[in-house]
Design an enzyme around this catalytic site. Structure first.
Site, PDB file in Angstrom:
ATOM      1  N   SER A 113       0.811  -1.208   0.000  1.00 12.50           N
ATOM      2  CA  SER A 113       0.000   0.000   0.000  1.00 12.50           C
ATOM      3  C   SER A 113       0.849   1.265   0.000  1.00 12.50           C
ATOM      4  O   SER A 113       1.594   1.517  -0.936  1.00 12.50           O
ATOM      5  CB  SER A 113      -0.981  -0.017   1.173  1.00 12.50           C
ATOM      6  OG  SER A 113      -1.880   1.064   1.091  1.00 12.50           O
ATOM      7  N   HIS A 114       0.751   2.047   1.052  1.00 12.19           N
ATOM      8  CA  HIS A 114       1.403   3.350   1.136  1.00 12.19           C
ATOM      9  C   HIS A 114       2.818   3.275   1.692  1.00 12.19           C
ATOM     10  O   HIS A 114       3.451   4.301   1.888  1.00 12.19           O
ATOM     11  CB  HIS A 114       0.560   4.278   2.007  1.00 12.19           C
ATOM     12  CG  HIS A 114       0.284   3.698   3.370  1.00 12.19           C
ATOM     13  ND1 HIS A 114      -0.512   2.590   3.556  1.00 12.19           N
ATOM     14  CD2 HIS A 114       0.718   4.067   4.602  1.00 12.19           C
ATOM     15  CE1 HIS A 114      -0.561   2.300   4.848  1.00 12.19           C
ATOM     16  NE2 HIS A 114       0.171   3.172   5.504  1.00 12.19           N
ATOM     17  N   ASP A 277      -1.785   6.779  -3.588  1.00  9.76           N
ATOM     18  CA  ASP A 277      -0.711   6.068  -2.900  1.00  9.76           C
ATOM     19  C   ASP A 277      -0.138   4.931  -3.737  1.00  9.76           C
ATOM     20  O   ASP A 277      -0.402   4.819  -4.933  1.00  9.76           O
ATOM     21  CB  ASP A 277      -1.215   5.539  -1.557  1.00  9.76           C
ATOM     22  CG  ASP A 277      -2.188   4.381  -1.713  1.00  9.76           C
ATOM     23  OD1 ASP A 277      -2.936   4.372  -2.717  1.00  9.76           O
ATOM     24  OD2 ASP A 277      -2.206   3.484  -0.848  1.00  9.76           O
ATOM     25  N   ASP A 279      -0.610   1.632  -4.094  1.00  8.02           N
ATOM     26  CA  ASP A 279      -1.448   0.696  -4.849  1.00  8.02           C
ATOM     27  C   ASP A 279      -2.746   1.316  -5.338  1.00  8.02           C
ATOM     28  O   ASP A 279      -3.595   0.623  -5.899  1.00  8.02           O
ATOM     29  CB  ASP A 279      -1.741  -0.552  -4.024  1.00  8.02           C
ATOM     30  CG  ASP A 279      -2.612  -0.284  -2.806  1.00  8.02           C
ATOM     31  OD1 ASP A 279      -2.555   0.840  -2.283  1.00  8.02           O
ATOM     32  OD2 ASP A 279      -3.344  -1.199  -2.382  1.00  8.02           O
ATOM     33  N   ASP A 281      -5.309   2.894  -3.684  1.00  4.21           N
ATOM     34  CA  ASP A 281      -6.569   2.851  -2.949  1.00  4.21           C
ATOM     35  C   ASP A 281      -6.768   4.039  -2.004  1.00  4.21           C
ATOM     36  O   ASP A 281      -7.831   4.169  -1.406  1.00  4.21           O
ATOM     37  CB  ASP A 281      -6.735   1.524  -2.189  1.00  4.21           C
ATOM     38  CG  ASP A 281      -5.689   1.292  -1.112  1.00  4.21           C
ATOM     39  OD1 ASP A 281      -4.797   2.148  -0.945  1.00  4.21           O
ATOM     40  OD2 ASP A 281      -5.755   0.241  -0.442  1.00  4.21           O
ATOM     41  N   ARG A 282      -5.771   4.914  -1.886  1.00  2.00           N
ATOM     42  CA  ARG A 282      -5.912   6.079  -1.008  1.00  2.00           C
ATOM     43  C   ARG A 282      -5.882   7.366  -1.825  1.00  2.00           C
ATOM     44  O   ARG A 282      -5.448   7.374  -2.968  1.00  2.00           O
ATOM     45  CB  ARG A 282      -4.791   6.099   0.032  1.00  2.00           C
ATOM     46  CG  ARG A 282      -4.808   4.883   0.935  1.00  2.00           C
ATOM     47  CD  ARG A 282      -3.772   4.978   2.030  1.00  2.00           C
ATOM     48  NE  ARG A 282      -3.803   3.751   2.834  1.00  2.00           N
ATOM     49  CZ  ARG A 282      -3.580   3.692   4.137  1.00  2.00           C
ATOM     50  NH1 ARG A 282      -3.299   4.804   4.811  1.00  2.00           N
ATOM     51  NH2 ARG A 282      -3.623   2.553   4.792  1.00  2.00           N
ATOM     52  N   LYS A 376     -11.194   0.528  -1.061  1.00  2.00           N
ATOM     53  CA  LYS A 376     -11.152   1.981  -1.201  1.00  2.00           C
ATOM     54  C   LYS A 376     -10.506   2.311  -2.542  1.00  2.00           C
ATOM     55  O   LYS A 376      -9.771   1.497  -3.097  1.00  2.00           O
ATOM     56  CB  LYS A 376     -10.411   2.623  -0.034  1.00  2.00           C
ATOM     57  CG  LYS A 376      -9.080   1.996   0.362  1.00  2.00           C
ATOM     58  CD  LYS A 376      -8.582   2.630   1.648  1.00  2.00           C
ATOM     59  CE  LYS A 376      -7.323   1.980   2.177  1.00  2.00           C
ATOM     60  NZ  LYS A 376      -7.565   0.675   2.826  1.00  2.00           N
TER      61      LYS A 376
END
Length: 541
Positions: A113-114, A277, A279, A281-282, A376
């Site tokens: 992710s982030h 971010d 991947d 999703d943010r 998300k």
């Protein structure tokens, strides 16, 4: 190519969290480490014989090698087909969409992710269910159980798998389809938003800055914002996904997206700024000299969602994670729809969406989405904001001021204390829980505690209970703070402290000033410095 059974043994520490298994990249590169966990996924979900899976990731270092390994293992375990993103790339929301739209048996997403990427940084892997959402605890527990007893794994050895060429091929008896990672997602977005209205707004002179942070959303943002909506080439910056994210920390918050923040707070700021971010999703939303907190963003979207064609019929309901501010609660009340409060973790929203209870959901950790997928979705949130701007003909600052005039402002901030030694963090939370029963009625300056508890959630859909989801301390008048340990890091523990206070008249304070009394009391009760040795957070959002 030949199928081989490899002898192995359990490796400690392969317990997946709410976002899968995250470790340092070199750990995943260790002998049998990735293979053990992939085999545990396959066995933990009841095997993959005859099944179809989606595979892809955010392009961080080791993504391509891991994708090929998963294909080899899926074939050896009897999978019927694997659909993979070209070059092993897929944003997390795009992967969720493919799982759902192609009616597969789930998917494996490679991402941390982030978190930063690179050989000395972070890597991650998680399994998403056939609904497109993260695996529930029952499944992650089953996967973990396999990691503790594994003795062998199956894999095909031989020639390399070509991930670069679109089309069909085979590995043993398993079919492989390499797909464009962007096109299906772009098609979905065009069914949800008023692209002609947004395009007309951009053509009239609205300038956009999208910071993709050298992560996965660069190609998605370029295809949509520049190619379809007509924004000037170069509106998407840091748009090429790189294995180490170009040395950037791909977390869209004011601390790490500082280049964007500097531009948006400058004298010649674009009308709209945003970031996503690692991947995809943010998201972070920024206007000229106007940072929009994720909690406020969720509330604004809820209040205006019907301007987008995909939501013109109204929202079924909304949901937020418990640490997220209550700003969206008052919007839901005004709309006459249900507002659900859940633990942190998108899987809880997935249950509500699958049951038809909510259309929109969000977390304070820069995650917002809807029932179009079961993750998300950063690009989705950006397009929703652009649709709101195009429909209302208002700037970001004006949208926020008008929203606060109607609903009040929930001053809100999150303070992250990162990489605290795990035993010290656990001791801090244990001591805090031990104080809860005696906190009600205590007064600290002008603040009097009304309630204090350790949040537990009863899922209204499946009846499951999730305990110890965060300590809440609520003061008379509604101000509160929340403390929880996050599982998104790869070393030590991150303590997240959330503070909130509603103001119905004064909307232009610095949140850190507005929340100073709440934060001071929080640290006095938690004894942050005594347990962690920290006097200031690493990240403030």
């Amino acid at each position: 190519m030949t199928m081989t059974t490899i002898q192995t043994a359990p490796i400690d520490g392969q317990k997946p969290g709410t976002s899968g298994l995250r470790k340092k990249t070199r750990v995943f590169m260790g002998q049998h480490y990735l293979e053990n966990f992939v085999q545990a996924i396959f066995d933990g979900i009841g095997g993959v014989a005859g099944k179809t899976l989606i595979v892809g990731g955010d392009g961080r270092f080791y993504n391509d090698t891991a994708t090929e390994t998963i294909l080899r293992m899926a074939a050896a375990n009897g999978a019927a087909k694997v659909i993979a993103g070209q070059n092993g790339l897929l944003s997390t929301p795009a992967a969720s969409h493919l799982i759902r739209s192609m009616k597969t048996d789930g998917g494996i997403i490679l991402s941390a992710s982030h978190n930063p990427g690179g050989i000395d940084e972070d890597f991650g892997i998680k399994f998403n269910m056939p609904n497109g959402g993260p695996a529930p605890e029952s499944v992650t527990n089953a996967i973990f159980d396999v990691t503790k007893t594994i003795e062998t794994y199956q894999i095909y050895n031989g020639d390399t798998v070509d991930l670069s060429t679109l089309g069909h091929s085979a590995l043993g008896e398993m079919q492989i389809e390499i797909v464009d990672p962007v096109s299906a997602y772009v098609d979905l977005m065009q069914t949800l938003f008023d692209f002609p209205a947004i395009k007309a707004m951009i053509a009239s002179g609205t300038k956009i800055r999208f910071d993709a942070m050298n992560a996965i959303t660069g190609p998605y943002a370029s295809a949509i914002i520049e190619d379809l909506l007509g924004a000037t080439k170069g509106s998407v910056v840091h748009g090429t996904p790189l294995p180490d994210f170009g040395g950037m920390h791909p977390d869209p918050n004011p601390t790490w997206a500082h280049e964007l923040m500097d531009e948006m707070m400058g004298s010649d700021a674009p009308a709209f700024g945003c970031a996503s971010d690692g991947d995809g999703d943010r998201n972070m939303i920024v206007g000229p000299n106007c940072y929009v907190s994720p909690s406020d963003s969720l509330a604004v979207i809820a209040a205006n969602a019907t301007v987008a064609p995909g939501y013109a019929g109204g929202l079924k309901g909304v949901a937020r994670s418990m640490p997220t501010s209550a700003a969206v609660d008052r919007v839901a009340d005004a709309l006459g729809i249900e507002c659900y409060e859940t633990p942190t973790g998108w899987k809880f929203f997935g249950n509500l969406m699958d049951d038809g209870r909510v259309s929109l959901c969000g977390e304070e950790s820069f995650g917002t989405g809807s029932d179009h997928v079961r993750e998300k979705d950063g690009v989705w949130a950006v397009l929703m904001w652009l649709n709101i701007m195009a429909s209302t003909k208002k700037s970001v600052p004006q949208i926020m001021q008008d929203h606060w005039e109607k609903f009040g402002r929930n001053y809100y901030s999150r303070h992250d204390f990162e990489a605290i030694e795990t035993d010290k963090a656990d001791a801090m939370i244990t001591a805090l829980r031990g104080k809860l029963a005696g906190l009600s009625g205590q007064t600290f300056g002008t603040l009097t505690i009304e309630t204090a508890d350790d949040y537990s959630y009863l899922d209204p859909v499946d009846g499951s209970t999730s305990a110890h989801q965060g300590v809440r301390v609520v003061f008379k008048g509604g101000a509160r703070f929340v403390v929880r340990l996050s599982g998104t890091g790869t070393s030590g523990a991150t303590m997240r402290l959330y503070a909130e206070k509603l103001d119905m008249t004064n909307f232009n304070q610095d949140p850190q000033v507005a929340l100073a009394d709440v934060l001071s009391v929080a640290h006095e009760i938690i004894q942050t410095e005594a347990f962690s040795g920290r006097t200031a957070p690493d990240v403030v959002t």
